[in-house]
Motif scaffolding. Structure first.
Motif, PDB file in Angstrom:
ATOM      1  N   VAL A 176       0.869  -1.171   0.000  1.00  0.00           N
ATOM      2  CA  VAL A 176       0.000   0.000   0.000  1.00  0.00           C
ATOM      3  C   VAL A 176       0.906   1.222   0.000  1.00  0.00           C
ATOM      4  N   GLY A 177       0.813   2.039  -1.038  1.00  0.00           N
ATOM      5  CA  GLY A 177       1.676   3.203  -1.156  1.00  0.00           C
ATOM      6  C   GLY A 177       0.866   4.485  -1.121  1.00  0.00           C
ATOM      7  N   TYR A 178       1.187   5.342  -0.169  1.00  0.00           N
ATOM      8  CA  TYR A 178       0.497   6.628  -0.041  1.00  0.00           C
ATOM      9  C   TYR A 178       1.369   7.744  -0.597  1.00  0.00           C
ATOM     10  N   VAL A 197      -0.967  -4.225  -5.545  1.00  0.00           N
ATOM     11  CA  VAL A 197      -0.558  -2.901  -5.074  1.00  0.00           C
ATOM     12  C   VAL A 197      -1.801  -2.029  -4.947  1.00  0.00           C
ATOM     13  N   VAL A 198      -1.861  -1.262  -3.873  1.00  0.00           N
ATOM     14  CA  VAL A 198      -2.910  -0.255  -3.689  1.00  0.00           C
ATOM     15  C   VAL A 198      -2.208   1.075  -3.445  1.00  0.00           C
ATOM     16  N   THR A 199      -2.562   2.102  -4.210  1.00  0.00           N
ATOM     17  CA  THR A 199      -1.968   3.418  -3.998  1.00  0.00           C
ATOM     18  C   THR A 199      -3.048   4.428  -3.643  1.00  0.00           C
ATOM     19  N   LEU A 200      -2.685   5.357  -2.781  1.00  0.00           N
ATOM     20  CA  LEU A 200      -3.598   6.400  -2.310  1.00  0.00           C
ATOM     21  C   LEU A 200      -3.008   7.762  -2.650  1.00  0.00           C
ATOM     22  N   GLY A 201      -3.662   8.495  -3.523  1.00  0.00           N
ATOM     23  CA  GLY A 201      -3.179   9.822  -3.864  1.00  0.00           C
ATOM     24  C   GLY A 201      -1.744   9.821  -4.341  1.00  0.00           C
ATOM     25  N   LEU A 229       0.757  -6.308 -12.403  1.00  0.00           N
ATOM     26  CA  LEU A 229       0.041  -7.041 -11.356  1.00  0.00           C
ATOM     27  C   LEU A 229      -1.217  -6.265 -11.011  1.00  0.00           C
ATOM     28  N   PRO A 230      -2.179  -6.868 -10.302  1.00  0.00           N
ATOM     29  CA  PRO A 230      -3.384  -6.132  -9.931  1.00  0.00           C
ATOM     30  C   PRO A 230      -3.023  -4.883  -9.108  1.00  0.00           C
ATOM     31  N   TRP A 231      -3.541  -3.730  -9.532  1.00  0.00           N
ATOM     32  CA  TRP A 231      -3.152  -2.447  -8.921  1.00  0.00           C
ATOM     33  C   TRP A 231      -4.387  -1.560  -8.843  1.00  0.00           C
ATOM     34  N   LEU A 232      -4.691  -1.095  -7.650  1.00  0.00           N
ATOM     35  CA  LEU A 232      -5.793  -0.158  -7.439  1.00  0.00           C
ATOM     36  C   LEU A 232      -5.229   1.211  -7.085  1.00  0.00           C
ATOM     37  N   GLY A 284      -6.167  14.241 -11.173  1.00  0.00           N
ATOM     38  CA  GLY A 284      -6.254  13.106 -12.084  1.00  0.00           C
ATOM     39  C   GLY A 284      -4.915  12.476 -12.405  1.00  0.00           C
ATOM     40  N   ALA A 285      -3.808  13.129 -12.028  1.00  0.00           N
ATOM     41  CA  ALA A 285      -2.489  12.536 -12.250  1.00  0.00           C
ATOM     42  C   ALA A 285      -2.330  11.241 -11.477  1.00  0.00           C
ATOM     43  N   ALA A 286      -3.161  11.058 -10.447  1.00  0.00           N
ATOM     44  CA  ALA A 286      -3.118   9.813  -9.678  1.00  0.00           C
ATOM     45  C   ALA A 286      -3.795   8.668 -10.408  1.00  0.00           C
ATOM     46  N   SER A 287      -4.487   8.978 -11.496  1.00  0.00           N
ATOM     47  CA  SER A 287      -5.235   7.933 -12.207  1.00  0.00           C
ATOM     48  C   SER A 287      -4.687   7.708 -13.607  1.00  0.00           C
ATOM     49  N   ALA A 288      -3.495   8.214 -13.872  1.00  0.00           N
ATOM     50  CA  ALA A 288      -3.005   8.262 -15.248  1.00  0.00           C
ATOM     51  C   ALA A 288      -2.094   7.108 -15.642  1.00  0.00           C
TER      52      ALA A 288
END
Length: 212
Positions: free
Chosen positions: A58-60, A83-87, A133-136, A150-154
């Motif tokens: 999990v990466g913030y 992997v899960v990333t926040l902002g 790999l699966p990444w949210l 939106g740069a976090a979703s690019a």
């Protein structure tokens, strides 16, 4: 962001019966991203060596970029389940680009490396880490640090979840992401045994907040 918010998120993960470790990164996250990648890789290798059946990362904020560089450089797709990333400024943040020009003395190594077009940001796209790999990627429209938000979703290949798409009207700043109840609920679902897409499809804001 402060480690306190990440410790709170880790405690919620541990309450589900899993272990969670908040890493101490170089310069409290402001140091060179390559050094931070090394810290992450060492922690993952240590967990696997002691018998962990799987590892999720999990990466913030900048930690999400560190996770991506780790996938690119250290075979992360074969070490982590997901992997899960926040902002995370996965396409860089214009705030860093501005800081390198306007206030270079106040923009440490990680800040400069998070500018759009930097070698590190380019590496994420070039190596297609979002498809490895699966990444949210969870992000908020109210982000004042990742600009534009939106740069976090690019990053191609990642599953996207904007907080306001699930909780319309929610006000969640960048610093609030690790402690927001709905975001915590999303993280817990994303770390469940279910396939990642199934875990975050059709989620209900009230249920997420209750779980978080």
């Amino acid at each position: 962001g402060s480690r306190g918010g990440l410790q709170q998120l880790a405690a919620r993960i541990e309450a589900t019966g899993r272990s969670a470790t908040v890493l101490t990164l170089v310069g409290d996250g402001t140091g060179d991203l390559s050094a931070q990648v090394a810290v992450l890789d060492a922690a993952v290798d240590a967990a696997l060596a002691t018998g962990a059946p799987s590892v999720d990362v999990v990466g913030y904020s900048a930690g999400g970029v560190v996770a991506g560089l780790w996938v690119a450089r250290d075979d992360g797709s074969n070490k982590a389940r997901r992997v899960v990333t926040l902002g995370a400024p996965l396409a860089g943040t214009s705030l860093a680009a501005t800081a390198t020009v306007v206030a270079p003395d106040a923009c440490p190594a990680a800040c400069r490396q998070l500018a759009p077009g930097s070698a590190e940001i380019t590496e994420l796209t070039r190596d297609r880490v979002g498809e490895a790999l699966p990444w949210l990627s969870v992000w908020t429209a109210d982000d004042e640090t990742v600009t534009p938000p939106g740069a976090a979703s690019a990053l191609a290949g990642t599953t996207q979840l904007q907080v306001q798409a699930v909780c319309p009207g929610a006000r969640v700043t960048h610093s609030a992401l690790p402690t927001d109840p709905a975001v915590t609920g999303v993280v817990l679902r994303a770390l469940s045994p279910d396939p990642l897409d199934a875990a975050v499809t059709g989620v209900d804001c009230a249920e997420l907040r209750a779980a978080g």
